[in-house]
Scaffold this motif. Sequence first.
Motif, PDB file in Angstrom:
ATOM      1  N   HIS A 106       0.812  -1.209   0.000  1.00  0.00           N
ATOM      2  CA  HIS A 106       0.000   0.000   0.000  1.00  0.00           C
ATOM      3  C   HIS A 106       0.850   1.266   0.000  1.00  0.00           C
ATOM      4  CE1 HIS A 106      -3.533   2.391   0.570  1.00  0.00           C
ATOM      5  NE2 HIS A 106      -3.116   2.868   1.730  1.00  0.00           N
ATOM      6  N   TYR A 107       1.854   1.292   0.841  1.00  0.00           N
ATOM      7  CA  TYR A 107       2.617   2.528   0.998  1.00  0.00           C
ATOM      8  C   TYR A 107       3.803   2.627   0.050  1.00  0.00           C
ATOM      9  CZ  TYR A 107      -0.102   3.701   5.085  1.00  0.00           C
ATOM     10  OH  TYR A 107      -1.139   4.023   5.911  1.00  0.00           O
TER      11      TYR A 107
ATOM     12  N   ILE B  50      -6.176   0.078  -1.756  1.00  0.00           N
ATOM     13  CA  ILE B  50      -6.580  -1.032  -0.876  1.00  0.00           C
ATOM     14  C   ILE B  50      -7.280  -2.132  -1.655  1.00  0.00           C
ATOM     15  CG2 ILE B  50      -8.197  -1.583   0.995  1.00  0.00           C
ATOM     16  CD1 ILE B  50      -7.276   0.902   2.380  1.00  0.00           C
TER      17      ILE B  50
ATOM     18  N   LYS C 286      -7.732  -3.070   5.642  1.00  0.00           N
ATOM     19  CA  LYS C 286      -7.713  -1.810   6.399  1.00  0.00           C
ATOM     20  C   LYS C 286      -7.349  -2.072   7.867  1.00  0.00           C
ATOM     21  CE  LYS C 286     -11.069   0.588   3.540  1.00  0.00           C
ATOM     22  NZ  LYS C 286     -12.483   1.025   3.440  1.00  0.00           N
TER      23      LYS C 286
ATOM     24  N   LEU D 177      -3.688  -2.792   8.073  1.00  0.00           N
ATOM     25  CA  LEU D 177      -2.885  -1.570   7.943  1.00  0.00           C
ATOM     26  C   LEU D 177      -2.888  -0.786   9.253  1.00  0.00           C
ATOM     27  CD1 LEU D 177      -3.905  -0.287   4.388  1.00  0.00           C
ATOM     28  CD2 LEU D 177      -1.685  -1.166   5.083  1.00  0.00           C
ATOM     29  N   HIS D 178      -4.050  -0.732   9.841  1.00  0.00           N
ATOM     30  CA  HIS D 178      -4.166   0.000  11.110  1.00  0.00           C
ATOM     31  C   HIS D 178      -3.323  -0.685  12.201  1.00  0.00           C
ATOM     32  CE1 HIS D 178      -5.960   2.401  14.270  1.00  0.00           C
ATOM     33  NE2 HIS D 178      -6.159   1.283  14.949  1.00  0.00           N
TER      34      HIS D 178
ATOM     35  N   ARG E 240       0.328  -0.032  11.645  1.00  0.00           N
ATOM     36  CA  ARG E 240       0.748   1.330  12.030  1.00  0.00           C
ATOM     37  C   ARG E 240       0.886   1.454  13.539  1.00  0.00           C
ATOM     38  NH1 ARG E 240      -2.776   3.115   7.841  1.00  0.00           N
ATOM     39  NH2 ARG E 240      -4.385   3.466   9.402  1.00  0.00           N
TER      40      ARG E 240
ATOM     41  N   LEU F 141       8.572   2.539  17.270  1.00  0.00           N
ATOM     42  CA  LEU F 141       9.261   3.805  17.030  1.00  0.00           C
ATOM     43  C   LEU F 141       9.470   4.564  18.345  1.00  0.00           C
ATOM     44  CD1 LEU F 141      10.185   4.851  14.324  1.00  0.00           C
ATOM     45  CD2 LEU F 141       8.164   6.290  14.207  1.00  0.00           C
TER      46      LEU F 141
ATOM     47  N   THR G 222      -8.917   0.896  21.476  1.00  0.00           N
ATOM     48  CA  THR G 222      -9.982   1.016  20.477  1.00  0.00           C
ATOM     49  C   THR G 222      -9.368   0.944  19.097  1.00  0.00           C
ATOM     50  OG1 THR G 222      -9.769   3.399  20.539  1.00  0.00           O
ATOM     51  CG2 THR G 222     -11.483   2.428  21.925  1.00  0.00           C
ATOM     52  N   THR G 223      -9.825   0.009  18.375  1.00  0.00           N
ATOM     53  CA  THR G 223      -9.282  -0.193  17.042  1.00  0.00           C
ATOM     54  C   THR G 223     -10.038   0.676  16.049  1.00  0.00           C
ATOM     55  OG1 THR G 223      -8.801  -2.456  17.629  1.00  0.00           O
ATOM     56  CG2 THR G 223      -8.761  -1.924  15.300  1.00  0.00           C
ATOM     57  N   ARG G 224      -9.311   1.547  15.446  1.00  0.00           N
ATOM     58  CA  ARG G 224      -9.950   2.417  14.466  1.00  0.00           C
ATOM     59  C   ARG G 224      -9.597   1.923  13.069  1.00  0.00           C
ATOM     60  NH1 ARG G 224      -8.726   6.863  11.580  1.00  0.00           N
ATOM     61  NH2 ARG G 224      -6.594   6.857  12.345  1.00  0.00           N
ATOM     62  N   ILE G 225     -10.628   1.545  12.392  1.00  0.00           N
ATOM     63  CA  ILE G 225     -10.389   1.062  11.032  1.00  0.00           C
ATOM     64  C   ILE G 225     -10.463   2.242  10.079  1.00  0.00           C
ATOM     65  CG2 ILE G 225     -11.317  -0.427   9.213  1.00  0.00           C
ATOM     66  CD1 ILE G 225     -12.159  -2.324  11.388  1.00  0.00           C
ATOM     67  N   ASP G 226      -9.581   2.244   9.111  1.00  0.00           N
ATOM     68  CA  ASP G 226      -9.479   3.402   8.223  1.00  0.00           C
ATOM     69  C   ASP G 226     -10.585   3.401   7.180  1.00  0.00           C
ATOM     70  OD1 ASP G 226      -6.144   2.405   8.293  1.00  0.00           O
ATOM     71  OD2 ASP G 226      -7.063   3.945   9.535  1.00  0.00           O
ATOM     72  N   GLY G 227     -11.776   3.494   7.653  1.00  0.00           N
ATOM     73  CA  GLY G 227     -12.874   3.478   6.699  1.00  0.00           C
ATOM     74  C   GLY G 227     -13.150   4.852   6.131  1.00  0.00           C
TER      75      GLY G 227
ATOM     76  N   PRO H   4     -10.316   7.346   1.989  1.00  0.00           N
ATOM     77  CA  PRO H   4     -10.527   6.482   0.833  1.00  0.00           C
ATOM     78  C   PRO H   4      -9.376   5.522   0.585  1.00  0.00           C
ATOM     79  CG  PRO H   4     -10.081   8.761   0.150  1.00  0.00           C
ATOM     80  CD  PRO H   4     -10.262   8.766   1.624  1.00  0.00           C
ATOM     81  N   ASP H   5      -8.171   5.935   0.869  1.00  0.00           N
ATOM     82  CA  ASP H   5      -7.030   5.051   0.588  1.00  0.00           C
ATOM     83  C   ASP H   5      -6.420   4.465   1.848  1.00  0.00           C
ATOM     84  OD1 ASP H   5      -4.505   7.638   0.117  1.00  0.00           O
ATOM     85  OD2 ASP H   5      -6.069   7.364   1.616  1.00  0.00           O
ATOM     86  N   GLY H   6      -7.018   4.730   2.987  1.00  0.00           N
ATOM     87  CA  GLY H   6      -6.533   4.110   4.214  1.00  0.00           C
ATOM     88  C   GLY H   6      -5.320   4.779   4.800  1.00  0.00           C
ATOM     89  N   ARG H   7      -4.855   5.867   4.237  1.00  0.00           N
ATOM     90  CA  ARG H   7      -3.669   6.534   4.783  1.00  0.00           C
ATOM     91  C   ARG H   7      -4.101   7.544   5.833  1.00  0.00           C
ATOM     92  NH1 ARG H   7       0.482   6.770  -0.144  1.00  0.00           N
ATOM     93  NH2 ARG H   7      -0.579   5.306  -1.449  1.00  0.00           N
ATOM     94  N   ALA H   8      -4.221   7.095   7.054  1.00  0.00           N
ATOM     95  CA  ALA H   8      -4.699   7.967   8.124  1.00  0.00           C
ATOM     96  C   ALA H   8      -3.523   8.493   8.913  1.00  0.00           C
ATOM     97  CB  ALA H   8      -5.644   7.194   9.029  1.00  0.00           C
ATOM     98  N   LEU H   9      -2.683   9.244   8.268  1.00  0.00           N
ATOM     99  CA  LEU H   9      -1.495   9.760   8.936  1.00  0.00           C
ATOM    100  C   LEU H   9      -1.536  11.283   8.966  1.00  0.00           C
ATOM    101  CD1 LEU H   9       1.239   7.511   7.290  1.00  0.00           C
ATOM    102  CD2 LEU H   9       0.227   7.254   9.536  1.00  0.00           C
TER     103      LEU H   9
ATOM    104  N   ASP I  82       2.737  13.058  12.477  1.00  0.00           N
ATOM    105  CA  ASP I  82       2.873  11.648  12.879  1.00  0.00           C
ATOM    106  C   ASP I  82       4.282  11.154  12.546  1.00  0.00           C
ATOM    107  OD1 ASP I  82       2.665   8.878  13.201  1.00  0.00           O
ATOM    108  OD2 ASP I  82       0.541   8.933  12.702  1.00  0.00           O
ATOM    109  N   PRO I  83       4.957  10.573  13.529  1.00  0.00           N
ATOM    110  CA  PRO I  83       6.317  10.070  13.219  1.00  0.00           C
ATOM    111  C   PRO I  83       6.310   8.980  12.148  1.00  0.00           C
ATOM    112  CG  PRO I  83       5.565   9.332  15.380  1.00  0.00           C
ATOM    113  CD  PRO I  83       4.586  10.353  14.916  1.00  0.00           C
ATOM    114  N   LEU I  84       5.167   8.380  11.972  1.00  0.00           N
ATOM    115  CA  LEU I  84       5.110   7.317  10.960  1.00  0.00           C
ATOM    116  C   LEU I  84       5.236   7.857   9.532  1.00  0.00           C
ATOM    117  CD1 LEU I  84       2.420   4.717  11.979  1.00  0.00           C
ATOM    118  CD2 LEU I  84       4.869   4.494  11.978  1.00  0.00           C
TER     119      LEU I  84
END
Lengths: 163, 175
Positions: free
Chosen positions: A119-120, A126, A141, A144-145, A148, A155, B2-7, B10-15, B19-21
Amino acid sequence: MKRSRDEAASELFAALYPRLAGWCRRLVDDDETAHEIASESFTRLWARWSRVEEPRGFLYVTAANLVRDHWRKLERERRAVRRATTEAAVAPHPEQADPSVRLLVQSLPERLRIPILLHYYADMPIREVSVLTGRKEGTVKADLHAARELLRVHLRRSLDHSH
Amino acid sequence: MTTRIDGDEPDGRALADDDPLVVVLRPPSEHLAPPPGRYEAIRRRASRRRLARTAAGVGVTCAVALLAALPFTSQRSDPPTTPAPPLAPPTGGRSAPATPVPVPTPSTGPSERRTPSSPPARTGPSTPTEGSREGVTRAPEDDMASRPAAEPTASPTARGEMPQRVPTREVAERG
């Protein structure tokens, strides 16, 4: 038929090789090793060219596995050197590779690593990752979560150790 | 947790930007151009590997086929060896009675029946097997005439229990 396949291979190489080799360079210590790993990934791809549906994803996953093999080999060599020279403490190998990216490949289990890579790094949406891995989009999804979150923990821990 | 799903993305990039990521997951900016001739070298290596894999596949297939066919061939080769009837008695079989001869004649067909009956009487001396068979069935005169003189000396000592042969030999020597 053969010509079109050759052309497709040539185009793919021109588009992906520099990027893949650059990504490998962030993970290994020198340009030569990065080229070797990228070349080996392409060799494996073209050796089974007709059977690979998604070459981009295949290349990144293969390269990540090769990088891990390379690290294992280095670690074995370091251990052997440490065993051989008992009196002098061998200085740790200077880490020239990007530690954050290294963390990514090193700390994640395969189940989480592959979606992250695809993905990245391979820039796959997705939906494509879901098709390639055979998982549902929601599962991808969630993976991926989870990846991270795990990366954040690692990290943070590595930052605490460095300070 | 709490698991947050990247819904929602649209592309799941929730950064987030801080964010250090972002550092970890940023796309590779560094590009390494391939050295000259690398493309051709990789293509050659890939085709060699494909050939090797094909050859290995063919070899494995052949080996499996051979292993699968082996039981059949061994079965086929067995039957000719098993039904072979015992031939004439051993070389000292002169002393044996005429009992083995009637056994093959009823069992075999008419074509085979001909072979033991007429031709051996004339051609007998040529081969040792037929000669020994004749020594049992035929008249002793023919047999003794064809045999060398040294041969009978061995048999009386070995087969001393058989009394029938001794007189015939004496007759032959006298004749």
